[in-house]
Design a protein around this motif. Sequence first.
Motif, mmCIF file in Angstrom:
data_model
loop_
_atom_site.group_PDB
_atom_site.id
_atom_site.type_symbol
_atom_site.label_atom_id
_atom_site.label_comp_id
_atom_site.label_asym_id
_atom_site.label_seq_id
_atom_site.Cartn_x
_atom_site.Cartn_y
_atom_site.Cartn_z
ATOM 1 N N UNK A 145 0.867 -1.315 -0.023
ATOM 2 C CA UNK A 145 0.000 -0.037 -0.058
ATOM 3 C C UNK A 145 0.996 1.183 -0.064
ATOM 4 N N UNK A 146 1.441 1.625 -1.143
ATOM 5 C CA UNK A 146 2.163 2.846 -1.262
ATOM 6 C C UNK A 146 1.539 4.212 -0.954
ATOM 7 N N UNK A 147 2.169 4.864 0.074
ATOM 8 C CA UNK A 147 1.528 6.313 0.307
ATOM 9 C C UNK A 147 2.554 7.223 -0.016
ATOM 10 N N UNK A 148 2.501 8.147 -0.823
ATOM 11 C CA UNK A 148 3.530 9.114 -1.589
ATOM 12 C C UNK A 148 3.281 10.295 -0.930
ATOM 13 N N UNK A 149 4.314 11.315 -0.904
ATOM 14 C CA UNK A 149 4.326 12.336 -0.189
ATOM 15 C C UNK A 149 3.376 13.287 -0.539
ATOM 16 N N UNK A 373 -0.735 7.262 8.262
ATOM 17 C CA UNK A 373 -1.353 6.196 8.930
ATOM 18 C C UNK A 373 -3.037 6.396 8.381
ATOM 19 N N UNK A 374 -3.481 7.410 8.374
ATOM 20 C CA UNK A 374 -4.901 7.637 8.001
ATOM 21 C C UNK A 374 -5.094 7.074 6.629
ATOM 22 N N UNK A 375 -4.123 7.748 5.706
ATOM 23 C CA UNK A 375 -4.059 7.272 4.198
ATOM 24 C C UNK A 375 -4.121 5.908 3.937
ATOM 25 N N UNK A 376 -3.238 5.418 4.884
ATOM 26 C CA UNK A 376 -2.986 3.879 4.678
ATOM 27 C C UNK A 376 -4.148 2.925 5.071
ATOM 28 N N UNK A 377 -4.737 3.483 6.134
ATOM 29 C CA UNK A 377 -6.091 2.757 6.564
ATOM 30 C C UNK A 377 -7.250 2.892 5.377
ATOM 31 N N UNK A 378 -7.321 4.095 4.796
ATOM 32 C CA UNK A 378 -8.145 4.150 3.741
ATOM 33 C C UNK A 378 -8.105 3.394 2.466
ATOM 34 N N UNK A 379 -6.846 3.320 2.078
ATOM 35 C CA UNK A 379 -6.303 2.535 1.011
ATOM 36 C C UNK A 379 -6.577 0.944 1.566
ATOM 37 N N UNK A 380 -6.293 0.457 2.532
ATOM 38 C CA UNK A 380 -6.624 -0.745 3.255
ATOM 39 C C UNK A 380 -7.977 -1.162 3.117
#
Length: 400
Positions: A145-149, A373-380
Amino acid sequence: MAFSVLKRQAVALACTVALAGPALAQDLFAPRLYVNDRVITEYEISQRAMFLQLLRAPGNPEDEALKALIEDRLRQTEAERLDLAVSEEEVRQGMEEFASRANLTAEALVGELAKAGLSAETFRDFVTSGLLWRKAVRARFAGRVPVSENDIDRALEAETRRKALQVLVSELVIPAQPGSEADAMALANQLSDTITSEGGFAAAARQHSASPTAANGGRLDWMPLANLPGAIGAAVLALGPGEVSDPVAVPGAVVLFQLREVAVDQSAEPVAVTVEWADFLIPDSAGEVARIRANADECNDLNALAKGLPADRLTITKQPASEVPGDVGLELARLDPGESSVALARNGYRRLIMLCGREVTREEPISRDQVREAVTNQKLEGLAEGYLEELRAAAFIREP
């Protein structure tokens, strides 16, 4: 919280068991369904159905309870396969976090559930299953789950200056009745992948949308991004002008959005939005809808109109806009205080959704790690649904 109806149901159930004797009581714990080698009992279904009613979940309570318990068994089996477990402390914290949404402690919520005939284990199992599934999803998709800057920058823009962002969007609401959710999602994905212009989106909205805005090509007026529920706001923020969102699932529907324009006020302060809203279940007739709306200019008027009706027919809730259910949040986003919507329905009733008030408050700054963390959770969350469908397709589900 309205527990009176559930208490009456629980008492009725207890009386029935007492009068019918041991045979019926034993039947409550008889298997209703097997999911692989795990059992779902009649008792568990009745408990989960009452719990879902308490949460005001949409749909038929028994059908939704059975569906949720099947998913729980699939999640538990997968967690066991991955050798995952949750500690007592994790479960306690999870129960406290869930109870806090109703401004209660876990102990107080368990007490209220007990008054309605619900066991503490029903609540505990519900929380434990969710915690195990969260671990399973993270284990399955770790590192994928890539989260970019740039993702973080855009999310920070949404969280720290939400008042500053005014959005002009169009909506397309595809109904998803029980049993047809997969068809609605398939149509939404097809439209999301093929629509390339505002004209194309407008034509699709006129053809497929169940929203009152369909006749206008789904076009909404300018609104603050902060007024939208969290998942919908995040989906809109990720778009460039003219782009169409991925499907957003809300109770009873799948929604697509097209961003037409964004306006930004660089001087705005960080804010959070809290809304107070009423949900009044009224007979689904044009005459009754017109009568209620003609006599209700504010939420206090609804209390008089609901006098003598069962307590669960009118509820008034105050919560952060980001926590409002997606279907309700979308209606509230375009209302001013005292205005109402009757676009939604439940169990044969028309839902009159009225905005009582909207408050804006200053927020504390948040860190990039929190946002990541929030963006990661959303993608998950998006990946988790497909993961669960894989488990369901591979499972052996049968009646006794």
